[in-house]
Design a protein around this motif. Sequence first.
Motif, PDB file in Angstrom:
ATOM      1  N   ASN A 154       0.820  -1.218   0.000  1.00  0.00           N
ATOM      2  CA  ASN A 154       0.000   0.000   0.000  1.00  0.00           C
ATOM      3  C   ASN A 154       0.852   1.267   0.000  1.00  0.00           C
ATOM      4  O   ASN A 154       0.477   2.272  -0.607  1.00  0.00           O
ATOM      5  CB  ASN A 154      -0.959  -0.013   1.191  1.00  0.00           C
ATOM      6  N   LYS A 155       1.998   1.212   0.658  1.00  0.00           N
ATOM      7  CA  LYS A 155       2.904   2.363   0.640  1.00  0.00           C
ATOM      8  C   LYS A 155       3.439   2.611  -0.773  1.00  0.00           C
ATOM      9  O   LYS A 155       3.530   3.752  -1.232  1.00  0.00           O
ATOM     10  CB  LYS A 155       4.069   2.137   1.609  1.00  0.00           C
ATOM     11  N   LYS A 156       3.776   1.528  -1.457  1.00  0.00           N
ATOM     12  CA  LYS A 156       4.273   1.676  -2.831  1.00  0.00           C
ATOM     13  C   LYS A 156       3.165   2.198  -3.746  1.00  0.00           C
ATOM     14  O   LYS A 156       3.415   3.039  -4.620  1.00  0.00           O
ATOM     15  CB  LYS A 156       4.816   0.350  -3.366  1.00  0.00           C
ATOM     16  N   ALA A 157       1.948   1.726  -3.544  1.00  0.00           N
ATOM     17  CA  ALA A 157       0.824   2.212  -4.348  1.00  0.00           C
ATOM     18  C   ALA A 157       0.679   3.728  -4.199  1.00  0.00           C
ATOM     19  O   ALA A 157       0.456   4.441  -5.183  1.00  0.00           O
ATOM     20  CB  ALA A 157      -0.464   1.510  -3.938  1.00  0.00           C
ATOM     21  N   LYS A 158       0.836   4.221  -2.990  1.00  0.00           N
ATOM     22  CA  LYS A 158       0.744   5.666  -2.757  1.00  0.00           C
ATOM     23  C   LYS A 158       1.901   6.403  -3.418  1.00  0.00           C
ATOM     24  O   LYS A 158       1.713   7.473  -4.004  1.00  0.00           O
ATOM     25  CB  LYS A 158       0.727   5.955  -1.250  1.00  0.00           C
ATOM     26  N   ARG A 159       3.108   5.839  -3.321  1.00  0.00           N
ATOM     27  CA  ARG A 159       4.276   6.474  -3.952  1.00  0.00           C
ATOM     28  C   ARG A 159       4.091   6.590  -5.461  1.00  0.00           C
ATOM     29  O   ARG A 159       4.503   7.571  -6.079  1.00  0.00           O
ATOM     30  CB  ARG A 159       5.552   5.673  -3.668  1.00  0.00           C
ATOM     31  N   LEU A 160       3.489   5.574  -6.052  1.00  0.00           N
ATOM     32  CA  LEU A 160       3.301   5.564  -7.499  1.00  0.00           C
ATOM     33  C   LEU A 160       2.111   6.411  -7.942  1.00  0.00           C
ATOM     34  O   LEU A 160       1.924   6.652  -9.135  1.00  0.00           O
ATOM     35  CB  LEU A 160       3.102   4.129  -7.997  1.00  0.00           C
ATOM     36  N   GLY A 161       1.288   6.852  -6.995  1.00  0.00           N
ATOM     37  CA  GLY A 161       0.099   7.623  -7.346  1.00  0.00           C
ATOM     38  C   GLY A 161      -1.076   6.763  -7.751  1.00  0.00           C
ATOM     39  O   GLY A 161      -1.961   7.201  -8.492  1.00  0.00           O
ATOM     40  N   MET A 162      -1.120   5.524  -7.242  1.00  0.00           N
ATOM     41  CA  MET A 162      -2.226   4.606  -7.533  1.00  0.00           C
ATOM     42  C   MET A 162      -3.365   4.873  -6.547  1.00  0.00           C
ATOM     43  O   MET A 162      -3.579   4.125  -5.598  1.00  0.00           O
ATOM     44  CB  MET A 162      -1.731   3.159  -7.447  1.00  0.00           C
ATOM     45  N   ASN A 163      -4.111   5.925  -6.813  1.00  0.00           N
ATOM     46  CA  ASN A 163      -5.117   6.408  -5.850  1.00  0.00           C
ATOM     47  C   ASN A 163      -6.406   5.595  -5.840  1.00  0.00           C
ATOM     48  O   ASN A 163      -7.238   5.762  -4.947  1.00  0.00           O
ATOM     49  CB  ASN A 163      -5.423   7.878  -6.128  1.00  0.00           C
ATOM     50  N   ASP A 164      -6.588   4.745  -6.841  1.00  0.00           N
ATOM     51  CA  ASP A 164      -7.789   3.898  -6.882  1.00  0.00           C
ATOM     52  C   ASP A 164      -7.550   2.522  -6.235  1.00  0.00           C
ATOM     53  O   ASP A 164      -8.442   1.675  -6.272  1.00  0.00           O
ATOM     54  CB  ASP A 164      -8.222   3.657  -8.345  1.00  0.00           C
ATOM     55  N   SER A 165      -6.363   2.323  -5.680  1.00  0.00           N
ATOM     56  CA  SER A 165      -5.959   0.978  -5.264  1.00  0.00           C
ATOM     57  C   SER A 165      -5.894   0.810  -3.755  1.00  0.00           C
ATOM     58  O   SER A 165      -5.539   1.735  -3.025  1.00  0.00           O
ATOM     59  CB  SER A 165      -4.586   0.637  -5.866  1.00  0.00           C
ATOM     60  N   GLU A 166      -6.216  -0.415  -3.326  1.00  0.00           N
ATOM     61  CA  GLU A 166      -6.122  -0.770  -1.910  1.00  0.00           C
ATOM     62  C   GLU A 166      -5.862  -2.273  -1.827  1.00  0.00           C
ATOM     63  O   GLU A 166      -6.600  -3.067  -2.416  1.00  0.00           O
ATOM     64  CB  GLU A 166      -7.431  -0.419  -1.206  1.00  0.00           C
ATOM     65  N   PHE A 167      -4.806  -2.624  -1.109  1.00  0.00           N
ATOM     66  CA  PHE A 167      -4.415  -4.036  -1.018  1.00  0.00           C
ATOM     67  C   PHE A 167      -4.616  -4.557   0.400  1.00  0.00           C
ATOM     68  O   PHE A 167      -4.339  -3.868   1.379  1.00  0.00           O
ATOM     69  CB  PHE A 167      -2.953  -4.208  -1.455  1.00  0.00           C
ATOM     70  N   HIS A 168      -5.113  -5.796   0.473  1.00  0.00           N
ATOM     71  CA  HIS A 168      -5.374  -6.429   1.763  1.00  0.00           C
ATOM     72  C   HIS A 168      -4.761  -7.825   1.859  1.00  0.00           C
ATOM     73  O   HIS A 168      -4.834  -8.463   2.906  1.00  0.00           O
ATOM     74  CB  HIS A 168      -6.885  -6.519   2.016  1.00  0.00           C
ATOM     75  N   SER A 169      -4.189  -8.306   0.758  1.00  0.00           N
ATOM     76  CA  SER A 169      -3.544  -9.626   0.758  1.00  0.00           C
ATOM     77  C   SER A 169      -2.367  -9.610  -0.195  1.00  0.00           C
ATOM     78  O   SER A 169      -2.207  -8.676  -0.984  1.00  0.00           O
ATOM     79  CB  SER A 169      -4.543 -10.715   0.327  1.00  0.00           C
TER      80      SER A 169
END
Length: 394
Positions: free
Chosen positions: A161-176
């Motif tokens: 999730n931290k990497k998703a934020k760094r990349l600007g993946m604002n539609d994404s959320e990971f739980h597994s």
Amino acid sequence: MKKWLMCVLILLMMAPAVQGKDNKKSNNTSKAVQKKAESASPAQEKETPFQALIVMEASTGQVLEEVNPHLQHPLASVTKLMTAAIIMEKLESGAAQLNETITVSGAASKMGGSQVYLKEGEVFTLEELMKAIMVASGNDAAYAVAEHLAGTTDAFVEEMNKKAKRLGMNDSEFHSVHGLPPSSEDQADVSSCHDLMILARDLLKYPKLLEWTALQIEPFRGGAFIMHNHNKIIGKLPGTDGLKTGYYSKAGFNIVATAKKDGLRLIVAVLGSPRAKIRDAVAIERFKKYMAQYQMAVLSKKDQAFGEALQVPDGMVTTVQAVAAADFSYPLPREKKAAVKNEIRLPKEISGGIEQGQTLGEVEFFLDNQSIGKVNLISPVTIEKAGFFKRLFR
């Protein structure tokens, strides 16, 4: 009179029979129409081929087609692309090595869904388990690697999730780390076609990853288990070398795929198809369509000369020809290459001496009056400044 009464009686007796015959005919007609309507309705119902789609050129990020690009959708095993991104990042930094060994935990051995049937206590290299993740979509392999590299899968998900934020993946959320369907108290891994393009472009930095995702068949456990790639487009469409598929009932059939032809690399994401064949057909059709329509046009090559020679009045040599500092290519509709214009920006002269590689100016490329890129123009040589008397003599 008697004859007239007899005729009336006969007519009255015949009327119900005629009416019954007409009713029967009418009922039969209604049933036939209803049956025809019932048989026609399923044929008229068309399956929606996908919920969201995007087609992108990889090097520039140019979007060629998009449908619902920001729709948040369950990913299923496409989640493993972010798992892979964290692992590749650790490999690049030296925090992990491909030949390091991983001992399978009891928790990893109990993963369901797609798997390579890891047993508790088995030992594999990180590279072996990466192939199991990217080729066979092994949920157990993803769990084992994440647990090994981060201590716990929860800690690994936090990194995702931290990497998703760094990349600007604002539609994404990971739980597994694997994308299995969530239990009633958990949440699904979600993303959008837009975000998956960001992630795919980040992953394309790693040639090793594409080596794994391009494998159609790969032996595992010393050849005792043969892994088959879940991405069936590989082998069907030349040039396809990645990346990942995913499926469970609520997510539908998903894919992020990439293919390259004549220097043009495209990425296609399809989310929420009702069947695997439909998903694959949609992706293949888009690849073929845009590979035919577009080309990677070479607009400059490194060391290519641009503009007129510059004057170097103070130099030992008095002129220099500016050259491109780098290659530059751009995806263009095939009929548009001739429409590209360039604007060269260079001074008429340079005072003093010049170092090799020194920036002298730039060339900017335009299509339909829109800028599509710039390349620095540099000196290909060093020119020493001439001595005082030489300059005086000139």
